[in-house]
Scaffold this active site. Structure first.
Site, mmCIF file in Angstrom:
data_model
loop_
_atom_site.group_PDB
_atom_site.id
_atom_site.type_symbol
_atom_site.label_atom_id
_atom_site.label_comp_id
_atom_site.label_asym_id
_atom_site.label_seq_id
_atom_site.Cartn_x
_atom_site.Cartn_y
_atom_site.Cartn_z
ATOM 1 N N GLU A 104 1.290 -0.503 -5.173
ATOM 2 C CA GLU A 104 0.333 0.570 -5.435
ATOM 3 C C GLU A 104 1.140 1.866 -5.474
ATOM 4 O OE1 GLU A 104 -3.442 3.041 -3.627
ATOM 5 O OE2 GLU A 104 -1.982 2.090 -2.337
ATOM 6 N N ASP A 120 0.822 -1.205 0.000
ATOM 7 C CA ASP A 120 0.000 0.000 0.000
ATOM 8 C C ASP A 120 0.862 1.263 0.000
ATOM 9 O OD1 ASP A 120 -2.628 1.396 0.477
ATOM 10 O OD2 ASP A 120 -1.601 1.973 2.327
#
Length: 770
Positions: free
Chosen positions: A488, A437
């Site tokens: 990401e 993330d």
């Protein structure tokens, strides 16, 4: 060799100012001149009386207090050895002695005998290279001389004293003080009689005398929020049944495999009534939704996995399942990086979930959050009274916008904590990938900051985070070939998925955020105006092979007022569904792996709400049910056609037929590694039927229509090409042959070439031949 305590030393010890309790407590041999004798000391807070009980005879010897109601001692005559014993105590709250407590003395076991953290372990950890440190630090059930107990160890280098507290010692930090292991900063103790299921914390006394109660950074389980204690867990009790899956995974190149991911938040996929408790009794209510509970991992294995298998997805991606205190964080503010969340069950229950997925041919990806952590008092923040896990300077160590702290990637032990954690999920839970993330927030020192500190060269690149990613990915693929490491990364940082030895970060996939934004912006437009923004559809192919991309419509696109996927589409109900089908069709035929967030498969109207489950009642309506059928068909098409996945990351796998038709129509070819495997794709992003639309094709023959997003079975209008088309011997688009197609409105067509002889011999095409 022991020693007698002075009054000052007694006071220091009972106030937790001693770093080696083994030098004071338990059996101690004392030498005074030529005389040698043994004594036993025990620190028992709030004790009215303490006895040493000889195990063989049951004889109880009263111990003498060195400090009122706290420290006790029993001396043996010279030449008398210390017998095998245990301790018994009467607490001050039990004046009649009706509830005497008995336990094994933890300090009768020399730490050198029970400690499994050797000098090499400490060296590697302090160097940042102990890849299985989770087997050393934390709470580990062990047996010593037939006595069951738990070995506790924690890293707190700047603490004055550290103790283990729990129900087993009335949460009093004086009773089970830990020993500092040299200069490693690690503290350890063995506590007999404690086992799996025991709740505990570390009581950390700082250099300034402040006392913090901390959850175990390496703990394998925690209490369900709002409680904050760690729970002793044994991760070796589950028997796995996925060896065949793991062997196949290691021998498979994921970049040449079909990958279609169903992204799920386990706490809001589906709920159950509190009046229908789970079989194991693990009932955790959903906050802000009365009379509702979460499904357990085992219930999810019975419901979610068959659902995903029916839809044809290859993987499930779970929003973070590491322990987090706040449901509203979606799991992205982690406290227990080594603890799978207890909201849905035990570590063994999660193992069962992953095992079941593997047995059904489905991989499991877990979202991982190494970029920041919350400030909760029981967590990693200011762990030992100093900025231990985080950078001290808030210009580098704090995300103001998120209210979280940033890991100190330049500190060996912190980097070791995170890298070992990533390996831990593959090792202990057999996961198949990590989706990392907020990578961009780690790569840039000025990310979302008004005040920031440049690197040593004056730039904004976070050099320590870059080194961290390279080490992380090198080790992941060294130990676990065939798994996924997905970034990401929302900027244009170069070489994210390039190998580390050529200067890349080493991920093997990266979310294509640019494609996602371009496509959503394009499809929000009225179809009439799309012709003026045709570049949004085609631009992604300018860079599609610069990285290994994954096309993702994730949870971030259906929250915070952005509306759900159907709500983004213009027009009436039919046009909304048709546009969404066309978009999904383009997504599944565009180069790159695929990810869809839960509820996108059936067209939920409401935005995702973490406090509610999905709007499953929509499936009783034909448009939604047929949209789900369409997504299942796309997954089946992806799995069955190598042209759609074997060369996802190579320019050889794609060729434009026509990218310049500004009426809102594109056509292209997808090639597999086998030269006989190729598909023609035509997308019409206008609500107009084009009955005589001609495109060029490279081979003469019959082109069978594999997919028509406008088919009646998908709630379309039924416009199409009657199953396929024969080529005309007319060159077109710089190709030797051409097809005259009928393009349905707002549609994606996929056609597969069949050689003339094969087509003529095919029964399904005889009617067309006639």
């Amino acid at each position: 060799m022991g020693f007698l305590l002075s009054a000052e030393q007694v006071l220091q010890f009972v106030t937790n100012q001693w770093q080696d309790p083994y030098a004071v407590l338990g059996p101690q041999q004392i030498e005074q001149g030529e005389t040698s004798f043994w004594l036993v000391r025990a620190l028992v807070p709030n004790a009215k009386q303490v006895w040493l009980v000889e195990r063989a005879t049951g004889q109880a010897y009263p111990m003498q207090p060195l400090h009122p109601e706290t420290l006790f001692e029993l001396c043996f005559a010279p030449g008398t050895p210390v017998p095998d014993y245990f301790l018994r105590a009467q607490r001050v709250w039990d004046p009649e002695g009706q509830h005497l407590e008995e336990w094994e003395d933890p300090y009768r076991f020399p730490l050198e005998k029970v400690n499994h953290i050797g000098e090499l372990d400490r060296y590697l950890f302090n160097e940042g290279n102990h890849h299985r440190i989770y087997e050393k630090l934390g709470a580990h059930p062990i047996s010593v001389d037939g006595v069951q107990g738990v070995h506790f160890a924690v890293w707190a280098p700047n603490a004055r004293n550290v103790s283990v507290i729990g129900d087993f010692n009335h949460w009093d930090g004086r009773q089970h003080q830990m020993k500092r292991l040299g200069e490693s900063g690690i503290w350890a103790v063995f506590i007999p009689g404690v086992g799996p299921g025991a709740v505990y914390k570390y009581e950390v006394k700082t250099a300034w005398g402040d006392i913090y109660e901390k959850s175990d950074p390496y703990g394998f389980q925690q209490e369900v929020r709002p409680k904050t204690g760690s729970i002793v867990a044994d991760l070796h009790t589950y028997t796995w049944h996925d060896q065949e899956w793991l062997e196949k995974r290691a021998a498979t190149d994921p970049l040449r495999s079909p990958i279609s991911v169903y992204e799920v938040h386990l706490g809001s996929w589906m709920h159950a009534s509190t009046e229908d408790p789970p079989a194991d009794g693990h009932l955790v209510p959903v906050e802000q939704k009365p009379n509702t509970r979460f499904l357990t991992y085992r219930e999810l294995a019975d419901k979610l996995i068959p659902y995903v298998k029916e839809l044809g997805f290859t993987h499930i991606e779970l929003l973070p399942v590491a322990e987090h205190p706040f449901d509203g964080s979606w799991g992205y503010q982690v406290i227990g990086y080594y603890a799978v969340t207890s909201r849905y069950g035990s570590p063994q229950d999660f193992m069962y979930f992953v095992d079941r997925a593997h047995q059904e041919g489905i991989g499991v990806i877990v979202d991982w959050v190494p970029g920041h952590f919350p400030k909760d008092g029981h967590g990693l923040a200011f762990f030992d009274g100093t900025h231990l896990y985080e950078y001290a300077d808030p210009r580098k160590g704090e995300h103001k916008g998120w209210g979280t702290l940033v890991f100190n990637y330049g500190r060996n032990e912190v980097r070791n904590y995170l890298i070992a954690n990533a390996l831990f999920w593959f090792d202990k839970y057999h996961i198949d990938g990590l989706r990392v993330d907020a990578v961009a927030s780690m790569l840039y020192l000025d990310y979302d900051r008004k005040e920031w500190i440049p690197n040593c060269y004056g730039g904004r690149e976070h050099l320590e985070a870059i080194d961290f990613f390279r080490q992380l990915n090198t080790l992941i693929f060294k130990y676990y070939p065939g798994v996924l490491s997905i970034a990401e990364e929302s900027t244009a940082w170069p070489m994210v998925t390039w190998p580390t030895h050529v200067g890349g970060l080493g991920f093997n996939l990266k979310w294509n955020m640019g494609w996602m934004h371009d496509m959503l912006n394009y499809f929000r437009m009225d179809p009439w105006f799309r012709q003026f923004h045709h570049n949004l559809v085609t631009f992604s192919l300018m860079y599609a092979f610069s990285e290994n991309y994954m096309l993702a419509f994730s949870h971030d696109e259906v929250v915070h007022g952005k509306s759900h996927m159907l709500g983004k589409m213009p027009g009436d109900l039919w046009h909304k569904f048709a546009s969404l089908r066309a978009l999904y069709g383009y997504m599944f035929t565009h180069p790159g792996k695929k990810t869809l967030f839960m509820s996108m498969e059936f067209g939920q109207w409401n935005e995702w709400n973490v406090w509610a489950d999905l709007d499953w009642e929509l499936l009783q309506y034909e448009p939604h049910a047929k949209l789900r059928h369409y997504v299942a068909t796309l997954n089946q098409l992806l799995r069955s056609q190598p042209a759609l996945y074997t060369q996802d990351t190579k320019p050889e796998g794609f060729r434009w037929i026509d990218c310049s038709d500004h009426r809102g129509i594109i056509s292209f070819i997808r090639y597999g590694e086998d030269p006989r495997e190729w598909l023609v794709v035509v997308c019409n992003f206008t609500p107009v039927v084009w009955p005589n639309y001609r495109i060029g094709v490279p081979q003469r023959g019959f082109y069978r229509e594999l997919l028509n997003s406008d088919a009646v079975e998908f709630w379309g209008s039924g416009v199409g090409n009657l199953g396929g088309k024969w080529t005309d011997d007319w060159p077109y688009h710089n190709l030797p042959y051409s097809l005259e197609l009928c393009l349905p409105p707002l549609s994606t067509l996929v056609l597969k070439w069949q050689p003339p002889q094969l087509a003529e011999d095919s029964g399904e095409n005889k009617a067309m031949l006639e």
